[in-house]
Enzyme design. Sequence first.
Site, PDB file in Angstrom:
ATOM      1  N   GLU A  79       0.843  -1.272   0.384  1.00  0.00           N
ATOM      2  CA  GLU A  79      -0.344   0.080   0.315  1.00  0.00           C
ATOM      3  C   GLU A  79       0.604   1.322  -0.124  1.00  0.00           C
ATOM      4  O   GLU A  79       0.050   2.189   0.748  1.00  0.00           O
ATOM      5  CB  GLU A  79      -0.681   0.225   1.091  1.00  0.00           C
ATOM      6  N   HIS A  98      -2.936   2.194   8.652  1.00  0.00           N
ATOM      7  CA  HIS A  98      -3.837   1.391   8.168  1.00  0.00           C
ATOM      8  C   HIS A  98      -4.350   0.038   8.901  1.00  0.00           C
ATOM      9  O   HIS A  98      -3.029  -0.397   9.366  1.00  0.00           O
ATOM     10  CB  HIS A  98      -3.723   1.222   6.919  1.00  0.00           C
ATOM     11  N   HIS A 100      -6.897  -3.624   9.841  1.00  0.00           N
ATOM     12  CA  HIS A 100      -7.768  -4.153   9.059  1.00  0.00           C
ATOM     13  C   HIS A 100      -9.176  -4.482  11.082  1.00  0.00           C
ATOM     14  O   HIS A 100      -9.101  -5.246  11.017  1.00  0.00           O
ATOM     15  CB  HIS A 100      -7.213  -5.473   9.304  1.00  0.00           C
ATOM     16  N   TYR A 125     -15.395  12.971  21.000  1.00  0.00           N
ATOM     17  CA  TYR A 125     -13.934  12.430  20.594  1.00  0.00           C
ATOM     18  C   TYR A 125     -14.069  12.081  19.316  1.00  0.00           C
ATOM     19  O   TYR A 125     -12.866  12.358  18.597  1.00  0.00           O
ATOM     20  CB  TYR A 125     -13.228  11.073  21.376  1.00  0.00           C
ATOM     21  N   HIS A 165     -12.683  -3.193   3.456  1.00  0.00           N
ATOM     22  CA  HIS A 165     -11.532  -3.424   4.006  1.00  0.00           C
ATOM     23  C   HIS A 165     -11.009  -2.916   5.549  1.00  0.00           C
ATOM     24  O   HIS A 165     -10.184  -3.959   6.463  1.00  0.00           O
ATOM     25  CB  HIS A 165     -10.577  -2.884   2.633  1.00  0.00           C
TER      26      HIS A 165
END
Length: 213
Positions: A79, A98, A100, A125, A165
């Site tokens: 990525e 990033h 999952h 928040y 994703h």
Amino acid sequence: MTAIISEETRLRDDIVAVGKSLFDRLFTFGSTGNISARLSSGELLMTPTNASLGSLDPARLSKFSAEGVHIGGDKPTKEAFLHQCMYCERKGAGAVVHLHSTHAVAVSIIDGLDQEDLLPPLTAYYAMRVGRLPLVAYYPPGDETLANAVAEKARDAHAVLLANHGPVVAGASLREAQYATEELEETAKLFLMLRGERIRPLTAEQRDALKGR
Ligand SMILES: O=C(O)[C@@H](O)C(=O)COP(=O)(O)O
Ligand SMILES: [Zn+2]
């Protein structure tokens, strides 16, 4: 004698520590997820491909020149383009995370949500650290056209959710990117817990009052 620790050594150690913390608390698993951070020179450090965030080696992190050329360390995350496009669109970004993370991934699979802003402002928040969360259409991981799709959404949002994703979040610093990603995951969890309930998200006025905090 006091040892002088360079900015790069410190940032390498911080990426390893943040990766381990996220992994140990189940924010990602296996070899999923990737992290990058920018040095003041404009060079980027990135996690290598197929590396577990739980056991990164600071010496083996991938390094990119300010011009985006891979100049050191292991083969970078697939990525890398996605991270680079986040820095292009988010000029103040010092780091990109990033993951999952399970609840955010679940939200990314639900049909019929507002694709320009998937989660309501359930808490102050969330409103402060994440704000708006657009969905990016599904592309296979590592697809270079995914980077273009992310760039389009990241123009007006520092956090985006990749369909089927997971989240991609930019922050001014590594800690800010980490905390925003955690806030996103916890709010996704709350959102799923509250599905079917009558809920009372923050009003526009309540959100406006948080600006600058
Ligand atoms: O989902 C994927 O395959 C990637 O987005 C990912 O999370 C891990 O890929 P690498 O960073 O190349 O290991
Ligand atoms: Zn991924």
